[in-house]
Design a protein around this motif. Structure first.
Motif, PDB file in Angstrom:
ATOM      1  N   GLY A 287     -13.621  20.289  13.734  1.00  0.00           N
ATOM      2  CA  GLY A 287     -12.638  18.874  14.736  1.00  0.00           C
ATOM      3  C   GLY A 287     -11.912  19.519  15.612  1.00  0.00           C
ATOM      4  O   GLY A 287     -11.420  18.390  16.627  1.00  0.00           O
ATOM      5  N   TYR A 288     -12.682  20.707  16.681  1.00  0.00           N
ATOM      6  CA  TYR A 288     -12.058  21.042  18.118  1.00  0.00           C
ATOM      7  C   TYR A 288     -12.718  20.051  19.094  1.00  0.00           C
ATOM      8  O   TYR A 288     -13.804  19.964  18.754  1.00  0.00           O
ATOM      9  CB  TYR A 288     -12.813  22.139  18.613  1.00  0.00           C
ATOM     10  CG  TYR A 288     -12.467  22.475  19.896  1.00  0.00           C
ATOM     11  CD1 TYR A 288     -11.158  22.871  19.800  1.00  0.00           C
ATOM     12  CD2 TYR A 288     -12.578  22.957  20.707  1.00  0.00           C
ATOM     13  CE1 TYR A 288      -9.956  23.853  21.296  1.00  0.00           C
ATOM     14  CE2 TYR A 288     -12.279  23.395  22.079  1.00  0.00           C
ATOM     15  CZ  TYR A 288     -11.240  23.856  22.151  1.00  0.00           C
ATOM     16  OH  TYR A 288     -10.577  24.302  23.292  1.00  0.00           O
ATOM     17  N   GLN A 289     -12.210  19.406  19.374  1.00  0.00           N
ATOM     18  CA  GLN A 289     -12.716  18.416  20.273  1.00  0.00           C
ATOM     19  C   GLN A 289     -12.131  18.216  22.586  1.00  0.00           C
ATOM     20  O   GLN A 289     -11.418  19.296  22.770  1.00  0.00           O
ATOM     21  CB  GLN A 289     -11.451  17.053  19.853  1.00  0.00           C
ATOM     22  CG  GLN A 289     -11.683  15.931  20.547  1.00  0.00           C
ATOM     23  CD  GLN A 289     -10.852  14.414  20.193  1.00  0.00           C
ATOM     24  OE1 GLN A 289     -10.605  14.208  18.990  1.00  0.00           O
ATOM     25  NE2 GLN A 289     -10.517  14.181  21.306  1.00  0.00           N
ATOM     26  N   ILE A 290     -12.752  18.398  23.427  1.00  0.00           N
ATOM     27  CA  ILE A 290     -12.954  18.131  24.987  1.00  0.00           C
ATOM     28  C   ILE A 290     -13.425  16.891  25.114  1.00  0.00           C
ATOM     29  O   ILE A 290     -14.545  16.050  24.587  1.00  0.00           O
ATOM     30  CB  ILE A 290     -13.858  19.403  24.707  1.00  0.00           C
ATOM     31  CG1 ILE A 290     -13.929  21.145  24.529  1.00  0.00           C
ATOM     32  CG2 ILE A 290     -13.886  19.048  26.506  1.00  0.00           C
ATOM     33  CD1 ILE A 290     -14.338  21.570  25.638  1.00  0.00           C
ATOM     34  N   GLY A 291     -12.587  16.130  25.133  1.00  0.00           N
ATOM     35  CA  GLY A 291     -12.848  14.802  26.107  1.00  0.00           C
ATOM     36  C   GLY A 291     -12.744  13.657  24.244  1.00  0.00           C
ATOM     37  O   GLY A 291     -11.954  13.812  23.708  1.00  0.00           O
ATOM     38  N   LYS A 292     -13.947  13.263  24.867  1.00  0.00           N
ATOM     39  CA  LYS A 292     -14.132  12.577  23.475  1.00  0.00           C
ATOM     40  C   LYS A 292     -15.891  12.877  22.866  1.00  0.00           C
ATOM     41  O   LYS A 292     -16.390  12.128  21.944  1.00  0.00           O
ATOM     42  CB  LYS A 292     -14.554  10.783  24.024  1.00  0.00           C
ATOM     43  CG  LYS A 292     -13.475   9.818  23.795  1.00  0.00           C
ATOM     44  CD  LYS A 292     -12.566   9.877  23.234  1.00  0.00           C
ATOM     45  CE  LYS A 292     -11.733   9.012  23.443  1.00  0.00           C
ATOM     46  NZ  LYS A 292     -10.708   8.486  23.096  1.00  0.00           N
ATOM     47  N   ALA A 293     -16.267  14.433  22.796  1.00  0.00           N
ATOM     48  CA  ALA A 293     -16.869  14.954  22.146  1.00  0.00           C
ATOM     49  C   ALA A 293     -16.045  16.342  21.219  1.00  0.00           C
ATOM     50  O   ALA A 293     -15.189  16.207  21.408  1.00  0.00           O
ATOM     51  CB  ALA A 293     -17.500  15.984  22.698  1.00  0.00           C
ATOM     52  N   ALA A 294     -16.636  15.655  19.935  1.00  0.00           N
ATOM     53  CA  ALA A 294     -15.749  16.885  18.937  1.00  0.00           C
ATOM     54  C   ALA A 294     -16.988  18.082  17.857  1.00  0.00           C
ATOM     55  O   ALA A 294     -17.662  16.477  17.603  1.00  0.00           O
ATOM     56  CB  ALA A 294     -14.729  16.196  18.023  1.00  0.00           C
TER      57      ALA A 294
END
Ligand SMILES: Cc1cc2nc3c(=O)[nH]c(=O)nc-3n(C[C@H](O)[C@H](O)[C@H](O)COP(=O)(O)OP(=O)(O)OC[C@H]3O[C@@H](n4cnc5c(N)ncnc54)[C@H](O)[C@@H]3O)c2cc1C
Length: 306
Positions: free
Chosen positions: A250-257
């Motif tokens: 579930g780790y997210q950067i911006g809208k990418a996960a």
């Protein structure tokens, strides 16, 4: 500048400019192609390649865009999309499929013809060209197990201008390995392949395909845009497990996960950019390396301006 160099092709009406590529990818990410075309037959494909190579214009062959991350800034040169090159033919236990046929269409055609062997591929969202290029595989089988031969083009003017520009490869000449083929090594352009299959009751084939597709739905985040497994499987490890053990589910950067359902997938939560995905890939690679000393190599391919 490219516009001036493509007059004959523009007249044919199959060339467009500044075409957003996101809709042509399973990730739904990517800026515009400077030039975009969908050749309607092999002669048009050859003409386009000749222009590109003569004028030193970069080109890229796009299948279904299901193994690609395309730059937010777009792609210079010509993107050649193969969806119109989609003929299918059946003779005895063999099926001939052109590069733009989707694996789904190929598998359903084989089933209708009572031919078994391709069931493993029915849920892989690529084209035949992309699948041969990648030696795509699932559930213990790979394209190399069912492929008899391929026809291709060489990306050079001498070959494209020769009397017979279409070349042939037997199965053992494809240099197939895990997610690799001679098409990657030599930048060959795949035109069509012949698959060797076995006669089987269509009901049994349907059942096998259904069971593989069920497994996929259970394990993969098919409700969100992605490009499938982001990383190749490192020998002796499961990528998803390594990522999960780093606490990155579930780790997210911006809208990418990192997908909640399958840690080997990166999903687009809506409006993700290529920069988000690249930053996430880098973060995962560094975290997994620091924790386990394992280098994760990407399976998906990056296209476009850095
Ligand atoms: C949800 C999901 C699940 C997936 N599951 C699997 C799986 O189980 N197994 C698996 O192996 N992959 C899987 N993939 C990845 C992908 O579907 C495969 O790699 C597929 O074979 C790519 O085909 P494509 O037509 O989409 O290729 P693209 O993504 O369009 O292109 C991939 C590469 O192939 C090249 N290429 C395409 N057509 C040609 C051609 N005619 N000649 C020369 N080069 C060409 C492109 O230039 C590019 O470098 C999955 C992807 C998604 C989104």
């Amino acid at each position: 500048m490219i516009k001036e160099q493509l007059p004959t092709l523009i007249e044919k009406g199959n060339i467009r400019f500044d075409v957003p590529l996101a809709p042509y990818t399973s990730f739904k990410i990517g800026g515009p192609a400077e030039v975009f075309c969908q050749p309607q037959n092999i002669e048009e494909l050859i003409d386009i390649l000749k222009v590109a190579i003569s004028f030193n214009i970069p080109y890229f062959i796009l299948g279904n865009g299901s193994n690609l991350l395309i730059s937010d800034k777009g792609v210079d040169g010509i993107v050649i999309q193969t969806s119109a090159l989609n003929q299918l033919k059946h003779e005895e236990n063999f099926i001939e499929a052109y590069c733009g046929v989707t694996l789904k269409a190929l598998c359903y055609f084989a089933k209708e013809e009572g031919l078994s062997g391709l069931e493993f591929a029915s849920g892989i969202p690529g084209t035949v060209g992309g699948a041969v290029f990648m030696n795509a595989g699932a559930y213990g089988s790979e394209i190399k197990d069912v492929l008899l031969s391929s026809d291709y083009l060489e990306p050079n003017l001498d070959s494209l201008n020769s009397l017979n520009p279409i070349k042939h490869l037997n199965a053992n000449e494809h240099n197939f390995a895990y997610r690799r083929s001679i098409f990657q090594e030599k930048n060959l352009i795949h035109i069509k392949s012949v698959f060797q299959l076995q006669p089987e009751d269509p009901n049994i084939i349907t059942e096998r395909m259904r069971s593989f597709e069920e497994k996929r739905k259970e394990k993969q985040p098919l409700d969100l845009p992605s490009a499938g497994s982001v990383f190749k499987r490192p020998e002796g490890f499961y990528t998803g497990k390594l990522i999960e053990q780093c606490g990155l589910r579930g780790y997210q950067i911006g809208k990418a996960a990192i997908s909640e359902k399958h840690c080997g997938f990166i999903v687009n939560l809506g409006g993700a950019t290529a920069a988000d995905v690249l930053a996430l890939i880098k973060y995962v690679q560094e975290t997994v390396y620091d924790r386990f000393g394992v280098k994760l190599e990407t399976e998906i391919r990056f296209l476009g301006k850095e």
